[in-house]
Design an enzyme around this catalytic site. Structure first.
Site, PDB file in Angstrom:
ATOM      1  N   HIS A 167       6.668  31.342 -79.788  1.00 49.56           N
ATOM      2  CA  HIS A 167       6.615  29.904 -80.738  1.00 49.56           C
ATOM      3  C   HIS A 167       6.105  28.592 -80.169  1.00 49.56           C
ATOM      4  CE1 HIS A 167      10.274  31.795 -82.930  1.00 49.56           C
ATOM      5  NE2 HIS A 167       9.408  32.259 -83.204  1.00 49.56           N
ATOM      6  N   GLU A 210       7.191  25.607 -80.460  1.00 50.98           N
ATOM      7  CA  GLU A 210       7.099  25.079 -79.870  1.00 50.98           C
ATOM      8  C   GLU A 210       7.486  25.488 -78.603  1.00 50.98           C
ATOM      9  OE1 GLU A 210       7.718  26.414 -83.031  1.00 50.98           O
ATOM     10  OE2 GLU A 210       9.637  25.637 -84.020  1.00 50.98           O
ATOM     11  N   CYS A 231      13.380  27.180 -84.855  1.00 48.35           N
ATOM     12  CA  CYS A 231      14.517  28.174 -85.066  1.00 48.35           C
ATOM     13  C   CYS A 231      15.096  27.918 -83.980  1.00 48.35           C
ATOM     14  CB  CYS A 231      14.044  29.606 -85.086  1.00 48.35           C
ATOM     15  SG  CYS A 231      12.942  29.796 -83.184  1.00 48.35           S
ATOM     16  N   CYS A 261      13.704  27.847 -79.985  1.00 51.32           N
ATOM     17  CA  CYS A 261      13.792  26.618 -79.861  1.00 51.32           C
ATOM     18  C   CYS A 261      14.601  25.528 -79.906  1.00 51.32           C
ATOM     19  CB  CYS A 261      11.995  26.598 -80.762  1.00 51.32           C
ATOM     20  SG  CYS A 261      11.536  27.718 -80.935  1.00 51.32           S
TER      21      CYS A 261
END
Length: 161
Positions: free
Chosen positions: A66, A68, A96, A99
């Site tokens: 991801h 992040e 999410c 993260c």
């Protein structure tokens, strides 16, 4: 909606926030161009970008791919420490649970995000993970350039159909 969540959605789009969110959107476009869900992130310290990332989960077959997570990893490498105190993360989509947990663990100062993630958002949409009184608290500001972030995501998913 509690008072803290109300503050999330009403934060001001200051010039600085817009500047860094535009950079995160450029990263999101890179993800889009690679066929990845278009999410981009930039980590900022002392008003300078120290890390940039975009989703690479499918491209690199990485669970933690991801935007992040990749920005956190790069920022830690740049600073030579896992503690990212004094750092601010700008990301185009609400983080999410994975993260959001990494943001707490890395001890960032502030999170600024664009669009809500109604399916998996852990800041305000599905969970309010950062409202839990962990040993580290993060300042949260959502909805910055939400329209642009949302439009890029909608365009991506429209192409898939």
């Amino acid at each position: 909606m509690n008072q803290e969540q109300d503050n999330i959605t009403k934060c001001q789009e200051k010039t600085t926030h817009l500047k860094f969110m535009k950079e995160a959107l450029l990263e999101a476009q890179k993800a889009f161009d690679k066929g990845e869900v278009p999410v981009g992130a930039v980590m900022v310290k002392d008003d300078e970008i120290i890390a940039r990332a975009h989703n690479l989960r499918h491209t690199e077959k990485r669970i933690e791919g991801h935007a992040e997570m990749l920005a956190i990893i790069e920022a830690a490498r740049q600073l030579g420490d896992w503690r990212l105190e004094g750092c601010d993360l700008y990301v185009t989509l609400e983080p999410c649970p994975m993260c959001a947990g990494a943001l707490i663990q890395s001890r960032i100062q502030s999170l600024y995000y664009g669009a809500k993630d109604l399916k998996a958002g852990a800041i305000e949409s599905k969970l309010q993970l950062l409202d839990i009184p962990f040993n580290h608290q993060i300042k949260i500001c959502g909805g910055i350039m939400e329209g642009e972030s949302k439009a890029l995501l909608q365009s991506f998913f429209k192409q898939l159909r």
